[in-house]
Design an enzyme around this catalytic site. Structure first.
Site, PDB file in Angstrom:
ATOM      1  N   ARG A 123      22.191  46.600  14.830  1.00 36.56           N
ATOM      2  CA  ARG A 123      22.671  46.311  16.181  1.00 36.56           C
ATOM      3  C   ARG A 123      22.010  45.015  16.653  1.00 36.56           C
ATOM      4  O   ARG A 123      20.781  44.940  16.762  1.00 36.56           O
ATOM      5  CB  ARG A 123      22.302  47.469  17.124  1.00 36.56           C
ATOM      6  CG  ARG A 123      22.683  47.160  18.528  1.00 36.56           C
ATOM      7  CD  ARG A 123      22.345  48.258  19.533  1.00 36.56           C
ATOM      8  NE  ARG A 123      22.686  47.714  20.831  1.00 36.56           N
ATOM      9  CZ  ARG A 123      21.963  47.818  21.922  1.00 36.56           C
ATOM     10  NH1 ARG A 123      20.851  48.518  21.934  1.00 36.56           N
ATOM     11  NH2 ARG A 123      22.346  47.244  23.036  1.00 36.56           N
ATOM     12  N   HIS A 168      23.408  41.169  26.380  1.00 36.30           N
ATOM     13  CA  HIS A 168      22.081  41.797  26.426  1.00 36.30           C
ATOM     14  C   HIS A 168      21.183  40.923  27.308  1.00 36.30           C
ATOM     15  O   HIS A 168      20.196  40.354  26.861  1.00 36.30           O
ATOM     16  CB  HIS A 168      21.512  41.944  25.009  1.00 36.30           C
ATOM     17  CG  HIS A 168      20.407  42.959  24.883  1.00 36.30           C
ATOM     18  ND1 HIS A 168      20.499  44.068  24.079  1.00 36.30           N
ATOM     19  CD2 HIS A 168      19.185  43.033  25.453  1.00 36.30           C
ATOM     20  CE1 HIS A 168      19.372  44.773  24.158  1.00 36.30           C
ATOM     21  NE2 HIS A 168      18.561  44.155  25.000  1.00 36.30           N
ATOM     22  N   GLU A 213      22.290  48.149  29.029  1.00 38.56           N
ATOM     23  CA  GLU A 213      21.441  48.526  30.151  1.00 38.56           C
ATOM     24  C   GLU A 213      21.818  47.866  31.480  1.00 38.56           C
ATOM     25  O   GLU A 213      21.019  47.108  32.069  1.00 38.56           O
ATOM     26  CB  GLU A 213      19.967  48.249  29.821  1.00 38.56           C
ATOM     27  CG  GLU A 213      19.493  49.033  28.615  1.00 38.56           C
ATOM     28  CD  GLU A 213      17.964  49.168  28.519  1.00 38.56           C
ATOM     29  OE1 GLU A 213      17.269  48.472  29.265  1.00 38.56           O
ATOM     30  OE2 GLU A 213      17.506  49.979  27.706  1.00 38.56           O
ATOM     31  N   ASN A 355      20.182  54.490  25.339  1.00 38.31           N
ATOM     32  CA  ASN A 355      18.849  53.946  25.120  1.00 38.31           C
ATOM     33  C   ASN A 355      17.867  54.895  25.804  1.00 38.31           C
ATOM     34  O   ASN A 355      17.928  55.070  27.017  1.00 38.31           O
ATOM     35  CB  ASN A 355      18.688  52.559  25.759  1.00 38.31           C
ATOM     36  CG  ASN A 355      19.572  51.503  25.094  1.00 38.31           C
ATOM     37  OD1 ASN A 355      20.307  51.790  24.149  1.00 38.31           O
ATOM     38  ND2 ASN A 355      19.505  50.292  25.593  1.00 38.31           N
ATOM     39  N   TYR A 357      13.653  56.242  25.961  1.00 39.15           N
ATOM     40  CA  TYR A 357      12.279  56.006  25.543  1.00 39.15           C
ATOM     41  C   TYR A 357      11.277  57.044  26.033  1.00 39.15           C
ATOM     42  O   TYR A 357      10.374  57.430  25.325  1.00 39.15           O
ATOM     43  CB  TYR A 357      11.799  54.632  26.052  1.00 39.15           C
ATOM     44  CG  TYR A 357      12.437  53.464  25.335  1.00 39.15           C
ATOM     45  CD1 TYR A 357      11.824  52.875  24.242  1.00 39.15           C
ATOM     46  CD2 TYR A 357      13.663  52.953  25.748  1.00 39.15           C
ATOM     47  CE1 TYR A 357      12.393  51.808  23.571  1.00 39.15           C
ATOM     48  CE2 TYR A 357      14.248  51.870  25.084  1.00 39.15           C
ATOM     49  CZ  TYR A 357      13.606  51.309  23.997  1.00 39.15           C
ATOM     50  OH  TYR A 357      14.179  50.270  23.337  1.00 39.15           O
ATOM     51  N   GLU A 422      19.055  52.769  21.201  1.00 42.10           N
ATOM     52  CA  GLU A 422      17.666  52.309  21.231  1.00 42.10           C
ATOM     53  C   GLU A 422      16.734  53.486  21.426  1.00 42.10           C
ATOM     54  O   GLU A 422      17.030  54.393  22.210  1.00 42.10           O
ATOM     55  CB  GLU A 422      17.398  51.366  22.405  1.00 42.10           C
ATOM     56  CG  GLU A 422      17.874  49.965  22.227  1.00 42.10           C
ATOM     57  CD  GLU A 422      17.464  49.066  23.385  1.00 42.10           C
ATOM     58  OE1 GLU A 422      16.369  49.275  23.962  1.00 42.10           O
ATOM     59  OE2 GLU A 422      18.250  48.167  23.697  1.00 42.10           O
TER      60      GLU A 422
HETATM   61  C1  NOJ Z   1      15.556  48.191  26.384  1.00 45.28           C
HETATM   62  C2  NOJ Z   1      16.093  46.822  26.217  1.00 45.28           C
HETATM   63  O1  NOJ Z   1      17.447  46.874  25.882  1.00 45.28           O
HETATM   64  C3  NOJ Z   1      15.330  45.986  25.228  1.00 45.28           C
HETATM   65  O2  NOJ Z   1      15.729  44.670  25.408  1.00 45.28           O
HETATM   66  C4  NOJ Z   1      13.846  46.179  25.427  1.00 45.28           C
HETATM   67  O3  NOJ Z   1      13.100  45.349  24.597  1.00 45.28           O
HETATM   68  C5  NOJ Z   1      13.507  47.626  25.180  1.00 45.28           C
HETATM   69  N1  NOJ Z   1      14.212  48.449  26.111  1.00 45.28           N
HETATM   70  C6  NOJ Z   1      12.031  47.963  25.320  1.00 45.28           C
HETATM   71  O4  NOJ Z   1      11.631  47.752  26.621  1.00 45.28           O
END
Ligand code: NOJ
Length: 532
Positions: A123, A168, A213, A355, A357, A422
């Site tokens: 990606r 992006h 995002e 995405n 985290y 992500e």
């Molecule tokens: C989401 C973002 O899409 C990416 O650009 C970023 O580096 C990561 N999160 C980590 O923060």
């Protein structure tokens, strides 16, 4: 019988047993049996669940974060070039992406790293101003086309599928000068840009992501320091961008459907980021606050596209309208969609790009200062600073939150195919990156539980990121790469970290290695306590 069926059966038996217990009194031997069954299921799940055969693994990067070559071969200036050059103090180490990981020159090496990892997908994103230096299709930069053709062809030669993000975060500065995403005119510009990309690359690219995002992009218009383009209009400017971006996404989707899908047979989606929000206290106020926060951060973008009704989440829409009225605005600060727009946007997806985290706790009691936006979602968001985390202070390792958000998406949007676009962990760039390894091991285990136990339709997983790169306002201090990059060396050498070896093993064996112990990051151990 397939292993996964076996595991399903065990789980089903345990569940049947559980529901039987609701009717009869559970004799001690039954309880013992139940515990044994559930433990067996858990052990199987945590140690040997295999990824389904048609599952895909991927690794990701984005143009501004890795390419460099910021002013080479006719590329136009983007909003991050402007921000970092004018205000280096907004970036934690005063750095920028002028050279970054130098992927503009080293892309063949990057493709070899991907080949070595064994992933099915890469990606990456296209830099809009590298293709269209002033944002409009009136001036097309051949060198940019050549660069992305090389990447796409290089990937395909190794049997790796390109998954291309159109946007992006690196908006052409020329379009920002017109107001950027606050200007609804951007829908037209994005349509033109998307059509051009389909024409140029769509014969070989089957997977497209329109916007990455949008929530974070909108925050660049909400006065969040260090987020380009640094416009300070929280609760108004950022809300204008929501409507523009959702419509721009839908426009790009519909252009593909009308003009390209029959011949190119690809898929178009959007990548939305969301934490899991856990209620701080188990009471209805905090539970609602957590739900409102998810609706605010995800639902505002996802509901118009993925829900069966379309439009913004109704409760939130109403709440923002009421707040706006009470503040003296003549109309809601959140610009509404017309009925026609609602139908136009609804259903514009082939997959859900997620995405994810980390997990954050939400509570209903707001602490000062309260801005317009906080009133809108009506929640305080907190994390426990003592919990395991890497070099990004927002990124706490909470694997079980991944399973919960996957379940939430399944329930709210009727179980769409989710491609995790992500997921990853930051540290200081060390090669023996045990914490990152733990993070991937645990997050993937939770994802498998979501798939096998909860029936979530997860079709792919993407590690963020392939290479250490420019982490926006975190500069080069927050390293997410599977591969280390030495940014003080002009040749930007890449070195595999331990996590690259483990990820490679996962991709090769189609399962999470069993040698890693269960780490326990449970709610008790890792929930914040704050004086109320
Ligand atoms: C989401 C973002 O899409 C990416 O650009 C970023 O580096 C990561 N999160 C980590 O923060």
């Amino acid at each position: 019988m397939l292993l996964k069926d076996l595991e399903h059966n065990q789980h089903e038996q345990a569940m049947k047993f559980l529901s039987a217990c609701e009717y009869e009194e559970a004799a001690p031997w039954r309880v013992f049996l139940l515990v044994a069954m559930l433990m067996r299921v858990t052990v199987v799940a945590n140690n040997t669940f295999r990824f389904p055969q048609n599952f895909s693994f991927s690794a990701a990067t984005s143009s501004y974060q890795v390419e460099g070559g910021w002013n080479e071969d006719g590329k136009g200036v983007n909003i991050w070039d402007s921000e970092t050059h004018k205000h280096p103090e907004l970036i934690s180490d005063f750095s920028n992406g002028d050279v970054a990981a130098d992927s503009y020159h080293k892309y063949t090496e990057d493709i070899k790293l991907l080949k070595d990892l064994g992933v099915q997908f890469y990606r990456f994103s296209i830099s809009w101003p590298r293709i269209l230096p002033n944002g409009h299709v009136t001036l097309v930069n051949q060198a940019g086309i050549h660069y992305y053709n090389n990447i796409i062809n290089g990937l395909l030669a190794y049997g790796i599928q390109p998954m291309v993000t159109m946007y992006h975060w690196d908006l052409p500065q020329a379009l920002q000068n017109l107001g950027g995403w606050t200007n609804i005119y951007m829908v037209e510009c994005f349509e033109d840009y998307a059509r051009l990309l389909y024409k140029l690359f769509g014969d070989r690219v089957r997977w497209w992501i329109t916007i990455n995002e949008p929530l974070i992009i909108s925050q660049g218009y909400a006065g969040e320091k260090g987020r380009a383009p640094n416009i300070n209009a929280p609760g108004t400017g950022d809300y204008l961008t929501i409507k523009t971006m959702v419509l721009a996404h839908a426009r790009a989707y519909r252009v593909y459907l009308r003009e390209f899908k029959d011949t190119q047979k690809g898929k178009v989606g959007i990548a939305l980021n969301i934490n899991w929000y856990e209620a701080y206290a188990n009471n209805s106020e905090d539970i609602s606050a957590a739900e409102r926060t998810i609706q605010y951060e995800l639902g505002l973008y996802a509901n118009p596209i993925f829900s069966t009704t379309g439009d913004y989440p109704p409760d939130l829409k109403e709440r923002i309208a009421q707040n706006s009225k009470a503040e003296g605005f003549r109309r809601s600060r959140l610009p509404s969609f017309t009925q026609q727009e609602i139908s136009y946007i609804r259903g514009t997806w082939d997959f859900f790009g997620l995405n994810h985290y980390t997990t954050v706790w939400a509570l209903a009691a707001l602490r000062e200062p309260v801005d317009l936006r906080m009133k809108d979602f009506g929640a305080e968001r907190i994390q426990d600073p003592s919990c395991p985390r890497g070099s990004s202070k927002w990124l706490m390792t909470v694997p079980w939150g991944f399973r919960k958000i996957l379940r939430w998406i399944k329930q709210k949007y009727n179980n769409p195919p989710v491609f995790v676009t992500e997921c990853g962990y930051s540290d200081d760039g060390r090669l023996q990156d045990e914490e990152r390894v733990k993070y991937y091991v645990e997050y993937l285990r939770e994802m498998l539980k979501a798939m096998y136990y909860d029936g979530c339709n997860v079709i792919g997983f993407t590690a963020w990121t392939l290479l250490d790169s420019f982490e926006w306002r975190g500069g080069y201090r927050e390293r997410f790469g599977l591969f280390y990059v030495n940014f003080s060396d002009p040749t930007r050498p890449r070195i595999a970290k331990e996590s690259a070896r483990v990820y490679k093993e996962i991709v090769r064996t189609w399962q999470v290695p069993t040698r890693y112990p269960q780490y326990s990051y449970d709610t008790q151990e890792c929930s914040p306590t704050i004086p109320l």
